[in-house]
Design an enzyme around this catalytic site. Structure first.
Site, PDB file in Angstrom:
ATOM      1  N   LYS A 159       0.840  -1.213   0.000  1.00  0.00           N
ATOM      2  CA  LYS A 159       0.000   0.000   0.000  1.00  0.00           C
ATOM      3  C   LYS A 159       0.873   1.261   0.000  1.00  0.00           C
ATOM      4  O   LYS A 159       0.671   2.176  -0.789  1.00  0.00           O
ATOM      5  CB  LYS A 159      -0.927   0.016   1.232  1.00  0.00           C
ATOM      6  CG  LYS A 159      -1.815  -1.210   1.355  1.00  0.00           C
ATOM      7  CD  LYS A 159      -2.708  -1.146   2.574  1.00  0.00           C
ATOM      8  CE  LYS A 159      -1.981  -1.195   3.901  1.00  0.00           C
ATOM      9  NZ  LYS A 159      -1.300  -2.466   4.190  1.00  0.00           N
ATOM     10  N   ARG A 211      -0.725  -9.442  13.282  1.00  0.00           N
ATOM     11  CA  ARG A 211      -1.271  -8.426  12.368  1.00  0.00           C
ATOM     12  C   ARG A 211      -2.087  -9.076  11.250  1.00  0.00           C
ATOM     13  O   ARG A 211      -3.128  -8.555  10.847  1.00  0.00           O
ATOM     14  CB  ARG A 211      -0.133  -7.580  11.775  1.00  0.00           C
ATOM     15  CG  ARG A 211       0.419  -6.583  12.774  1.00  0.00           C
ATOM     16  CD  ARG A 211       1.773  -6.063  12.364  1.00  0.00           C
ATOM     17  NE  ARG A 211       1.755  -5.295  11.140  1.00  0.00           N
ATOM     18  CZ  ARG A 211       2.825  -5.098  10.363  1.00  0.00           C
ATOM     19  NH1 ARG A 211       3.981  -5.644  10.686  1.00  0.00           N
ATOM     20  NH2 ARG A 211       2.730  -4.365   9.292  1.00  0.00           N
ATOM     21  N   ARG A 242      -9.783   0.660   8.450  1.00  0.00           N
ATOM     22  CA  ARG A 242      -9.347  -0.692   8.776  1.00  0.00           C
ATOM     23  C   ARG A 242     -10.419  -1.513   9.476  1.00  0.00           C
ATOM     24  O   ARG A 242     -10.186  -2.685   9.791  1.00  0.00           O
ATOM     25  CB  ARG A 242      -8.161  -0.585   9.728  1.00  0.00           C
ATOM     26  CG  ARG A 242      -6.841  -1.011   9.152  1.00  0.00           C
ATOM     27  CD  ARG A 242      -5.821  -0.808  10.253  1.00  0.00           C
ATOM     28  NE  ARG A 242      -4.645  -1.567  10.042  1.00  0.00           N
ATOM     29  CZ  ARG A 242      -3.568  -1.086   9.439  1.00  0.00           C
ATOM     30  NH1 ARG A 242      -3.542   0.128   8.981  1.00  0.00           N
ATOM     31  NH2 ARG A 242      -2.515  -1.857   9.316  1.00  0.00           N
ATOM     32  N   ARG A 299      11.687  -5.928   5.283  1.00  0.00           N
ATOM     33  CA  ARG A 299      11.536  -4.465   5.205  1.00  0.00           C
ATOM     34  C   ARG A 299      12.449  -3.758   6.202  1.00  0.00           C
ATOM     35  O   ARG A 299      12.575  -4.161   7.352  1.00  0.00           O
ATOM     36  CB  ARG A 299      10.092  -4.065   5.496  1.00  0.00           C
ATOM     37  CG  ARG A 299       9.948  -2.545   5.624  1.00  0.00           C
ATOM     38  CD  ARG A 299       8.534  -2.071   5.615  1.00  0.00           C
ATOM     39  NE  ARG A 299       7.686  -2.794   6.535  1.00  0.00           N
ATOM     40  CZ  ARG A 299       6.370  -2.748   6.493  1.00  0.00           C
ATOM     41  NH1 ARG A 299       5.771  -2.024   5.583  1.00  0.00           N
ATOM     42  NH2 ARG A 299       5.652  -3.437   7.356  1.00  0.00           N
ATOM     43  N   ARG A 342      10.948  -2.245  11.809  1.00  0.00           N
ATOM     44  CA  ARG A 342       9.827  -1.841  12.658  1.00  0.00           C
ATOM     45  C   ARG A 342       9.590  -2.900  13.719  1.00  0.00           C
ATOM     46  O   ARG A 342       9.670  -4.093  13.436  1.00  0.00           O
ATOM     47  CB  ARG A 342       8.564  -1.701  11.783  1.00  0.00           C
ATOM     48  CG  ARG A 342       8.357  -0.302  11.268  1.00  0.00           C
ATOM     49  CD  ARG A 342       7.313  -0.219  10.196  1.00  0.00           C
ATOM     50  NE  ARG A 342       6.043  -0.884  10.467  1.00  0.00           N
ATOM     51  CZ  ARG A 342       4.993  -0.823   9.636  1.00  0.00           C
ATOM     52  NH1 ARG A 342       5.068  -0.129   8.521  1.00  0.00           N
ATOM     53  NH2 ARG A 342       3.878  -1.456   9.930  1.00  0.00           N
TER      54      ARG A 342
HETATM   55  P1  AP5 Z   1       4.884  -1.616   1.923  1.00  0.00           P
HETATM   56  O1  AP5 Z   1       4.588  -0.803   0.705  1.00  0.00           O
HETATM   57  O2  AP5 Z   1       5.533  -0.944   3.080  1.00  0.00           O
HETATM   58  O3  AP5 Z   1       3.558  -2.398   2.380  1.00  0.00           O
HETATM   59  P2  AP5 Z   1       2.271  -1.905   3.173  1.00  0.00           P
HETATM   60  O4  AP5 Z   1       1.081  -2.561   2.560  1.00  0.00           O
HETATM   61  O5  AP5 Z   1       2.260  -0.407   3.253  1.00  0.00           O
HETATM   62  O6  AP5 Z   1       2.559  -2.613   4.558  1.00  0.00           O
HETATM   63  P3  AP5 Z   1       2.543  -2.153   6.074  1.00  0.00           P
HETATM   64  O7  AP5 Z   1       3.167  -3.280   6.840  1.00  0.00           O
HETATM   65  O8  AP5 Z   1       3.141  -0.802   6.252  1.00  0.00           O
HETATM   66  O9  AP5 Z   1       1.025  -2.098   6.334  1.00  0.00           O
HETATM   67  P4  AP5 Z   1       0.285  -2.162   7.641  1.00  0.00           P
HETATM   68  O10 AP5 Z   1      -1.084  -1.913   7.134  1.00  0.00           O
HETATM   69  O11 AP5 Z   1       0.443  -3.359   8.486  1.00  0.00           O
HETATM   70  O12 AP5 Z   1       0.988  -1.022   8.532  1.00  0.00           O
HETATM   71  P5  AP5 Z   1       0.533   0.423   8.977  1.00  0.00           P
HETATM   72  O13 AP5 Z   1       1.732   1.266   9.044  1.00  0.00           O
HETATM   73  O14 AP5 Z   1      -0.655   0.909   8.203  1.00  0.00           O
HETATM   74  O15 AP5 Z   1       5.775  -2.868   1.454  1.00  0.00           O
HETATM   75  C1  AP5 Z   1       6.250  -3.823   2.403  1.00  0.00           C
HETATM   76  C2  AP5 Z   1       7.669  -4.294   1.983  1.00  0.00           C
HETATM   77  O16 AP5 Z   1       7.570  -4.992   0.743  1.00  0.00           O
HETATM   78  C3  AP5 Z   1       8.660  -3.146   1.733  1.00  0.00           C
HETATM   79  O17 AP5 Z   1       9.938  -3.557   2.172  1.00  0.00           O
HETATM   80  C4  AP5 Z   1       8.626  -2.928   0.212  1.00  0.00           C
HETATM   81  O18 AP5 Z   1       9.854  -2.429  -0.269  1.00  0.00           O
HETATM   82  C5  AP5 Z   1       8.355  -4.358  -0.292  1.00  0.00           C
HETATM   83  N1  AP5 Z   1       7.519  -4.366  -1.513  1.00  0.00           N
HETATM   84  C6  AP5 Z   1       6.442  -3.580  -1.788  1.00  0.00           C
HETATM   85  N2  AP5 Z   1       5.928  -3.893  -2.991  1.00  0.00           N
HETATM   86  C7  AP5 Z   1       6.686  -4.915  -3.481  1.00  0.00           C
HETATM   87  C8  AP5 Z   1       6.653  -5.689  -4.681  1.00  0.00           C
HETATM   88  N3  AP5 Z   1       5.735  -5.486  -5.627  1.00  0.00           N
HETATM   89  N4  AP5 Z   1       7.578  -6.662  -4.831  1.00  0.00           N
HETATM   90  C9  AP5 Z   1       8.532  -6.903  -3.887  1.00  0.00           C
HETATM   91  N5  AP5 Z   1       8.627  -6.187  -2.732  1.00  0.00           N
HETATM   92  C10 AP5 Z   1       7.704  -5.215  -2.521  1.00  0.00           C
HETATM   93  O19 AP5 Z   1      -0.016   0.130  10.441  1.00  0.00           O
HETATM   94  C11 AP5 Z   1       0.828  -0.236  11.504  1.00  0.00           C
HETATM   95  C12 AP5 Z   1       0.032  -0.285  12.796  1.00  0.00           C
HETATM   96  O20 AP5 Z   1      -0.515   1.016  13.095  1.00  0.00           O
HETATM   97  C13 AP5 Z   1      -1.192  -1.211  12.814  1.00  0.00           C
HETATM   98  O21 AP5 Z   1      -0.857  -2.554  13.095  1.00  0.00           O
HETATM   99  C14 AP5 Z   1      -2.032  -0.565  13.913  1.00  0.00           C
HETATM  100  O22 AP5 Z   1      -1.540  -0.876  15.197  1.00  0.00           O
HETATM  101  C15 AP5 Z   1      -1.813   0.922  13.670  1.00  0.00           C
HETATM  102  N6  AP5 Z   1      -2.790   1.498  12.755  1.00  0.00           N
HETATM  103  C16 AP5 Z   1      -2.512   2.096  11.554  1.00  0.00           C
HETATM  104  N7  AP5 Z   1      -3.632   2.483  10.946  1.00  0.00           N
HETATM  105  C17 AP5 Z   1      -4.649   2.110  11.757  1.00  0.00           C
HETATM  106  C18 AP5 Z   1      -6.075   2.208  11.656  1.00  0.00           C
HETATM  107  N8  AP5 Z   1      -6.664   2.743  10.578  1.00  0.00           N
HETATM  108  N9  AP5 Z   1      -6.815   1.708  12.681  1.00  0.00           N
HETATM  109  C19 AP5 Z   1      -6.239   1.163  13.765  1.00  0.00           C
HETATM  110  N10 AP5 Z   1      -4.912   1.015  13.920  1.00  0.00           N
HETATM  111  C20 AP5 Z   1      -4.116   1.494  12.916  1.00  0.00           C
END
Ligand code: AP5
Length: 215
Positions: A13, A171, A88, A127, A160
């Site tokens: 994402k 997660r 979410r 990552r 992280r």
């Molecule tokens: P990346 O692009 O970083 O993936 P992502 O989908 O953004 O993954 P996240 O782990 O950041 O998502 P998340 O939803 O768990 O975390 P968030 O920060 O929102 O890519 C991942 C890796 O793969 C990278 O190394 C990248 O280089 C590689 N990659 C990407 N595309 C690729 C491809 N095509 N091929 C190969 N490699 C690739 O949330 C974290 C925490 O915050 C949650 O657990 C929760 O506690 C809290 N939180 C955040 N938002 C909310 C909400 N709305 N409600 C409640 N709690 C929340």
């Protein structure tokens, strides 16, 4: 261009939101980034959210909704936005609908990135991020030029806390239970656009643009 990027942890994402920002100038609104920044700065929000995030659990809806809605009201969102990691839960999606309605706006599409679980785990475990400017790397897929250091500012890259294997499992379980139902929610509204999240980031981005009729 009012978009939601939906998908499990590691689906890409953030990677795709940055591409949309580069080409179309629409801001990436990542509730995860906003919360991590609050944790780093040690604010009240950070103190509340930090332990939940580290454990792989969701931060309460009311907390996240108010920070997302506040962010969406900023001027740079006038021409569009890419929501990354929000909504979410169903209550978050309902609150988003209500907030947009109030502003006379609506969503254009919900891009749902489809990636099998073993690939998610592989991506998340490799990552590494820059604690200073938020750049994201992968030890194999997107390695920095100098191992372990940010290409842009040279800072030492970190893993992280919630990317450790046991937190990743939590997660993914939280995603299945609380976030996956959003697919049906948005399908009912005719907004859901499933896109394969497999292949190169550039190829996936091309598919997203095609789906949006902007290639
Ligand atoms: P990346 O692009 O970083 O993936 P992502 O989908 O953004 O993954 P996240 O782990 O950041 O998502 P998340 O939803 O768990 O975390 P968030 O920060 O929102 O890519 C991942 C890796 O793969 C990278 O190394 C990248 O280089 C590689 N990659 C990407 N595309 C690729 C491809 N095509 N091929 C190969 N490699 C690739 O949330 C974290 C925490 O915050 C949650 O657990 C929760 O506690 C809290 N939180 C955040 N938002 C909310 C909400 N709305 N409600 C409640 N709690 C929340």
């Amino acid at each position: 261009m009012n978009l939601v990027l939906l998908g499990p942890p590691g689906a890409g994402k953030g990677t795709q939101a940055k591409k949309l920002l580069e080409e179309f100038g629409i801001p990436q609104i990542s509730t995860g980034d906003i919360l991590r920044d609050a944790v780093r700065r040690g604010t009240e929000l950070g103190k509340k959210a930090g332990p939940l995030m580290a454990a792989g659990k969701l931060v309460p809806d009311d907390v996240v909704v108010s920070l997302a809605v506040e962010r969406l009201r900023q001027r740079d969102c006038a021409r569009g936005f890419a929501l990354d990691g929000f909504p979410r839960t169903i209550p978050q999606a309902e609150a988003l609908d209500a907030a947009l309605r109030q502003e006379g706006k609506k969503l254009e599409a919900v891009i749902s990135l489809q990636v099998p679980e073993e690939t998610l785990v592989e991506r998340i475990s490799g990552r590494r991020s820059c604690p200073k400017d938020g750049s994201v790397y992968h030890v194999y897929q997107k390695p920095p030029r100098r191992p372990g250091h940010c290409d842009l500012c040279g800072s030492e890259l970190v893993q992280r806390e919630d990317d450790k294997p046991d937190r990743v499992r939590e997660r993914l379980a939280v995603y299945a239970a609380q976030t996956a139902p959003l697919e049906a929610y948005y399908a009912r509204q005719g907004l859901l656009r499933p896109v394969s999240g497999m292949g190169s980031p550039e190829g996936i981005y091309a598919e997203i643009k095609k789906t949006l009729g902007r290639s």
